[in-house]
Design a protein around this motif. Structure first.
Motif: not given
Ligand code: ADP
Ligand code: MG
Lengths: 285, 270
Positions: A148-155, A276-285, A191-195
């Motif tokens: 799963i390392l490659p998956i985590i690295i890419v994400a 993912r949802n929490k992350w998308q809500k918080k960060i709006k550029w 961090i949301g995307g990473v997690l």
């Protein structure tokens, strides 16, 4: 027939085709799930979760398999999370964008598509034989970590890439070091995307069977593991083992165990979606 | 930027009139992006507590030059520089320079307001936080002072915990200036700081620059000729990587020595 009419017909028929495809997939899934629930749901009770394996299907439980899966899950996370996220940060934030770097990038993406049995063989050679870890939890977790390392690295890289460079520039221009910028700005914003990536990768790991069988996980383990060097089994292997038995009672057990495994996977995916949802809500550029 | 020589603010020249110190100097600066030469043999000096405007058509190297003063070009893989850039008589590109220290002296405001996705307070306090300054009252005082200096305090004093992203564009840009002031730099670099703002916000920021100039040295890139004329003491006109003309803003705008400068400021090309 005019061209427009022709296009409309093509359009409509493709739409119909899409609907049929979707329902075909859903219908099969529904039948599978229905079958499994019908057979296994009544078998699930506290004893089933806490009983050790047994030759009699009515007495057999999934305790050793559940504990094995939990051990594997925790250990794999502990190994793969720091390594994968660290590598992702390094590749995205520190390496120069050279030809070598892009070659590395393509290869890591490709590694994510390598069949899991190959990782099993790699783990068997390196961890089981060369490191002499035997068929232990540690060997299994290390092997799944590789998987799963490659998956985590890419994400991780995707999540870091989504942070606008203007934020990093602002931080650097105020005198922050590279690491301060990553720690205070880039990571909190991604961090949301990473997690999400990490959880999805781990939920894939707990469904894996082949590499663990190759590494030497056992179908029958009399006791739940109590240390990383212990022998172990996991739920998919337990299920596989029961399905291959002739008695109907074991088929029922397998269905029940599948339900438990499905629940765990759904739960992990749910947590990933939540992040993912929490992350998308918080960060709006 | 580790050694700091003491330096008096004013040095009398032989005639007895006060002469300001040179704070920024470039000597024979060439900049390359790979093989492409973006700046050609630039020589310039800028005085303390002055406002210098960089003007010139897009792509002539204004941003590139500005970023040489705080080394924000370091992250571009193909970037290379020849010659000397001196700030306070210290070599900016000397190999032992701690870039982080340099940037505490030389702050930067960007074209697009880029507040952190954090609270208003945390935005302004960030520069102090990364220096490891934890004294709460000190940080608070500095934050309030910085916000007052950019005339934003009255607008945000009741909502310091609110996200900076909720502010208007003009407010965000003033917040970004406040964030820069909070680390007390000597020099503030501004790369088209008002080009993304409405006229009222622009006017506010121009007004601000008159105040800031008392304490800071300002270098500003602008595409707005009126703005350059209004706020700067000196103007440098760049064209295709050359510094064509540099002098008092009044002289550049009323009586340019070079025809190219004349053509540019009268809008004949741009
Ligand atoms: N990161 C970069 N890599 C390669 N070339 C660049 C880079 N940044 C700027 N340039 C080139 O350098 C020249 C000067 O750019 P810039 O300093 O941004 O101009 P200005 O700010 O005056 O519009 C332009 O020709 C531009 O294409
Ligand atoms: Mg520019």
């Amino acid at each position: 027939m005019t061209n427009a009419q022709k296009n409309r017909i093509i359009d409509k028929s493709f739409q119909a085709f899409g609907v049929v495809c979707t329902f075909f997939g859903l219908a099969i899934l529904a039948v599978l799930i229905y079958n499994i629930f019908e057979e296994g749901l009544s078998r699930i009770n506290w004893d089933f979760i806490t009983n050790l394996p047994s030759r009699r299907p009515q007495k057999a439980g999934i305790y050793t398999a559940v504990m094995g899966t939990i051990w594997i899950l925790v250990m794999t996370t502990l190994i793969a999370f720091p390594l994968g996220v660290g590598a992702g940060i390094y590749l995205e934030e520190y390496t120069k964008k050279t030809k070598l770097a892009s070659l590395l990038e393509i290869n890591i993406a490709n590694l994510a598509g390598v069949p899991s049995i190959i990782y099993g063989l790699l783990g068997l050679e390196i961890f089981v034989r060369i490191f002499g870890l035997g068929g232990s939890l540690l060997a299994g977790s290390l092997t799944l970590s590789l998987l799963i390392l490659p998956i985590i690295i890419v994400a991780t890289r995707e999540a870091l890439k989504a942070v606008p460079s203007s934020i990093k520039d602002a931080s650097m221009a105020l005198g922050a070091s590279k690491w301060q910028t990553i720690w205070n700005q880039t990571l909190p914003a991604s961090i949301g995307g990473v997690l999400t990536g990490v959880i999805l990768a781990i939920s894939r790991a707990i469904g894996e069977t082949a590499p663990l069988i190759v590494v030497g996980a056992l179908a029958y383990v009399p006791f739940a593991p109590s240390s990383p060097m212990d022998e172990f089994t996991v739920m998919p292997i337990q299920i596989f083992n029961w399905v291959s038995r002739p008695q109907h009672g074991f088929a029922v057990n397998a269905s029940a165990a599948i339900i438990v495994l499905l629940l765990i996977t759904f739960m992990m995916n749910g947590i990933a979606v939540y992040f993912r949802n929490k992350w998308q809500k918080k960060i709006k550029w | 930027m580790t050694v700091k020589e003491p330096m008096s603010a004013l040095v009398k020249n032989p005639q007895g009139a006060p002469r300001k110190n040179t704070i920024i100097e470039a000597r024979n600066v060439d900049v390359f992006y790979g093989k492409f030469q973006a700046l050609k043999d630039i020589n310039i000096t800028m005085e303390e507590n002055s406002v210098t405007a960089f003007i010139g058509p897009s792509g002539c190297g204004k941003s590139t030059f500005l970023r040489c003063f705080n080394r924000m070009n370091d992250y571009i893989d193909e970037f290379s520089i020849k010659g000397e850039v001196l700030i306070d008589n210290k070599k900016v590109y000397w190999k032992n320079v701690a870039v982080e220290e340099l940037r505490k002296e030389v702050g930067m405001v960007f074209q697009k307001p880029n507040p952190f996705p954090k609270s208003i307070f945390d935005n302004v306090a960030y520069g102090l936080k990364i220096q490891g300054i934890n004294d709460k009252t000190f940080v608070e005082e500095r934050v309030v002072k910085s916000l007052k200096d950019v005339a934003l305090w009255d607008e945000v004093k009741d909502e310091m915990k609110k996200s900076a992203l909720a502010l208007s564009g003009g407010q965000q840009q003033r917040l970004c200036i406040a964030r820069t002031l909070a680390v007390k730099p000597k020099i503030i670099l501004m790369d088209e700081p008002t080009s993304a703002l409405d006229p009222i916000s622009t006017a506010k920021i121009e007004e601000l620059m008159f105040e800031l100039k008392k304490e800071y040295t300002i270098v500003i890139v602008t595409h707005n000729m009126q703005q350059a004329g209004r706020i700067s003491d000196k103007t440098a006109f760049f064209y295709m990587g050359d510094l064509v003309e540099y002098g008092d803003t009044k002289q550049i705008f009323t009586n340019p020595k070079k025809e190219r400068t004349q053509n540019y400021i009268t809008g004949r090309f741009g």
